[in-house]
Design a protein around this motif. Structure first.
Motif, PDB file in Angstrom:
ATOM      1  N   GLU A   1     -42.663 -44.386 -31.215  1.00 15.33           N
ATOM      2  CA  GLU A   1     -42.823 -44.027 -29.811  1.00 15.33           C
ATOM      3  C   GLU A   1     -41.476 -43.591 -29.234  1.00 15.33           C
ATOM      4  O   GLU A   1     -40.473 -44.283 -29.361  1.00 15.33           O
ATOM      5  CB  GLU A   1     -43.354 -45.211 -29.013  1.00 15.33           C
ATOM      6  N   VAL A   2     -41.482 -42.429 -28.595  1.00 15.76           N
ATOM      7  CA  VAL A   2     -40.257 -41.934 -27.959  1.00 15.76           C
ATOM      8  C   VAL A   2     -39.939 -42.790 -26.739  1.00 15.76           C
ATOM      9  O   VAL A   2     -40.801 -43.056 -25.906  1.00 15.76           O
ATOM     10  CB  VAL A   2     -40.428 -40.466 -27.540  1.00 15.76           C
ATOM     11  N   GLN A   3     -38.698 -43.238 -26.668  1.00 15.28           N
ATOM     12  CA  GLN A   3     -38.257 -44.026 -25.502  1.00 15.28           C
ATOM     13  C   GLN A   3     -36.894 -43.565 -25.041  1.00 15.28           C
ATOM     14  O   GLN A   3     -36.005 -43.287 -25.854  1.00 15.28           O
ATOM     15  CB  GLN A   3     -38.197 -45.508 -25.852  1.00 15.28           C
ATOM     16  N   LEU A   4     -36.748 -43.489 -23.727  1.00 16.95           N
ATOM     17  CA  LEU A   4     -35.472 -43.174 -23.091  1.00 16.95           C
ATOM     18  C   LEU A   4     -35.237 -44.225 -22.020  1.00 16.95           C
ATOM     19  O   LEU A   4     -36.089 -44.412 -21.146  1.00 16.95           O
ATOM     20  CB  LEU A   4     -35.508 -41.777 -22.476  1.00 16.95           C
ATOM     21  N   ALA A  32     -31.751 -33.210 -30.862  1.00 15.70           N
ATOM     22  CA  ALA A  32     -32.349 -32.927 -29.557  1.00 15.70           C
ATOM     23  C   ALA A  32     -31.341 -32.382 -28.548  1.00 15.70           C
ATOM     24  O   ALA A  32     -30.202 -32.820 -28.492  1.00 15.70           O
ATOM     25  CB  ALA A  32     -32.998 -34.189 -29.011  1.00 15.70           C
ATOM     26  N   TRP A  33     -31.795 -31.439 -27.757  1.00 18.59           N
ATOM     27  CA  TRP A  33     -31.042 -30.995 -26.578  1.00 18.59           C
ATOM     28  C   TRP A  33     -31.489 -31.910 -25.437  1.00 18.59           C
ATOM     29  O   TRP A  33     -32.677 -31.989 -25.133  1.00 18.59           O
ATOM     30  CB  TRP A  33     -31.379 -29.544 -26.233  1.00 18.59           C
ATOM     31  N   MET A  34     -30.548 -32.586 -24.825  1.00 17.78           N
ATOM     32  CA  MET A  34     -30.884 -33.593 -23.814  1.00 17.78           C
ATOM     33  C   MET A  34     -30.490 -33.133 -22.422  1.00 17.78           C
ATOM     34  O   MET A  34     -29.475 -32.449 -22.240  1.00 17.78           O
ATOM     35  CB  MET A  34     -30.198 -34.919 -24.130  1.00 17.78           C
ATOM     36  N   THR A  35     -31.270 -33.536 -21.453  1.00 19.00           N
ATOM     37  CA  THR A  35     -31.123 -33.065 -20.076  1.00 19.00           C
ATOM     38  C   THR A  35     -31.052 -34.234 -19.104  1.00 19.00           C
ATOM     39  O   THR A  35     -31.675 -35.270 -19.324  1.00 19.00           O
ATOM     40  CB  THR A  35     -32.331 -32.176 -19.726  1.00 19.00           C
ATOM     41  N   LEU A 100     -36.270 -35.486 -22.224  1.00 16.41           N
ATOM     42  CA  LEU A 100     -36.459 -34.758 -23.478  1.00 16.41           C
ATOM     43  C   LEU A 100     -37.730 -33.936 -23.328  1.00 16.41           C
ATOM     44  O   LEU A 100     -38.735 -34.235 -23.939  1.00 16.41           O
ATOM     45  CB  LEU A 100     -36.599 -35.731 -24.656  1.00 16.41           C
ATOM     46  N   ILE A 101     -37.719 -32.962 -22.437  1.00 16.97           N
ATOM     47  CA  ILE A 101     -38.841 -32.065 -22.128  1.00 16.97           C
ATOM     48  C   ILE A 101     -40.150 -32.812 -21.884  1.00 16.97           C
ATOM     49  O   ILE A 101     -40.677 -32.793 -20.770  1.00 16.97           O
ATOM     50  CB  ILE A 101     -39.040 -31.005 -23.237  1.00 16.97           C
ATOM     51  N   ASP A 102     -40.715 -33.468 -22.923  1.00 19.39           N
ATOM     52  CA  ASP A 102     -42.009 -34.118 -22.734  1.00 19.39           C
ATOM     53  C   ASP A 102     -41.891 -35.627 -22.586  1.00 19.39           C
ATOM     54  O   ASP A 102     -42.897 -36.335 -22.633  1.00 19.39           O
ATOM     55  CB  ASP A 102     -42.950 -33.783 -23.884  1.00 19.39           C
ATOM     56  N   CYS A 103     -40.705 -36.123 -22.405  1.00 16.24           N
ATOM     57  CA  CYS A 103     -40.516 -37.568 -22.236  1.00 16.24           C
ATOM     58  C   CYS A 103     -39.398 -37.818 -21.229  1.00 16.24           C
ATOM     59  O   CYS A 103     -38.323 -37.214 -21.336  1.00 16.24           O
ATOM     60  CB  CYS A 103     -40.177 -38.231 -23.565  1.00 16.24           C
ATOM     61  N   TRP A 104     -39.675 -38.658 -20.271  1.00 14.44           N
ATOM     62  CA  TRP A 104     -38.703 -39.013 -19.240  1.00 14.44           C
ATOM     63  C   TRP A 104     -38.438 -40.513 -19.279  1.00 14.44           C
ATOM     64  O   TRP A 104     -39.358 -41.299 -19.503  1.00 14.44           O
ATOM     65  CB  TRP A 104     -39.239 -38.650 -17.850  1.00 14.44           C
ATOM     66  N   GLY A 105     -37.184 -40.880 -19.032  1.00 13.15           N
ATOM     67  CA  GLY A 105     -36.907 -42.296 -18.844  1.00 13.15           C
ATOM     68  C   GLY A 105     -37.441 -42.749 -17.493  1.00 13.15           C
ATOM     69  O   GLY A 105     -37.999 -41.952 -16.740  1.00 13.15           O
TER      70      GLY A 105
END
Lengths: 114, 107
Positions: A1-4, A32-35, A100-105
């Motif tokens: 699972e992606v986690q930020l 990953a390019w991170m924003t 990460l585009i489709d995932c936000w902290g």
């Protein structure tokens, strides 16, 4: 699972500094390019800046309001994204998100006030 | 600086089709992404690369683009679709990203 998971927010006086961190897991962080995105209270979303992967050069881009004051960096060995914020102004008060585009902290709140 | 323009608000009755537009000079050559943000929640990606739907997003959400205008379409909008919607894209150089001002959808 992606986690930020962001951390480092808080109350700071105008002219002060803060360092935000974002701990990433569940994906290949080094690729990953991170924003960073922020949202002032009751306002819309604002792109702050991003960092490319090291494989793609690791360069950074910033929105005009923060250029020269904010610095985005990354530590691929610990899967952590950073943003150093200097010369903070009251208008920088916002929730700051690592994206990460489709995932936000969940975001971390930065309040700049005297 | 580059801007994306969205209407501040859109209102539809349940079951109707909601359309939210996003205009920007660089859109003919740059992908558009759409985010949904419900009250008190973090944004969720509902459309990527103009018209692709992430897994888990209902089929009633679709995207299109023509020239300098992109459109988010919610066919048969539901009460639970009530949220703020933001388009997201880049300027012509690809180095600056930007969000539209957001559209409040009322169902």
């Amino acid at each position: 699972e992606v986690q930020l998971v962001e951390s480092g927010g808080g109350l700071v006086k105008p002219g002060g500094s803060l360092r935000l961190s974002c701990a990433a897991s569940g994906f290949s962080f080094r690729d990953a390019w991170m924003t960073w995105v922020r949202q002032a209270p009751g306002k819309g979303l604002e792109w702050v800046g991003r960092i490319r992967s090291e494989a793609d050069g690791g360069a950074t881009d910033y929105a005009a309001p923060v250029k020269g004051r904010f610095t985005i960096s990354r530590d691929d060995s610990s899967n952590t994204l950073y943003m150093d914020m200097n010369s903070l102004q009251t208008e920088d008060t916002a929730v700051y998100y690592c994206v990460l585009i489709d995932c936000w902290g969940q975001g971390t709140l930065v309040t700049v006030a005297s | 600086s580059y801007e994306l323009t969205q209407p501040p608000s859109v209102s539809v009755s349940p079951g109707q089709t909601a359309t939210i537009t996003c205009s920007g000079d660089a859109l003919p050559k740059k992908y558009v992404f759409w985010y949904q943000q419900k009250s008190g929640q973090t944004p969720k990606l509902v459309i990527y690369e103009d018209n692709e739907r992430p897994s888990g997003i209902p089929e009633r959400f679709s995207g299109s683009k023509s020239g300098t205008k992109a459109t988010l379409i919610i066919s048969g909008a539901q009460v639970e679709d009530e949220a703020d919607y933001y388009c997201y894209s880049s300027d012509s150089s690809g180095n600056q990203r930007v969000f539209g001002g957001g559209t409040k959808l009322t169902v």
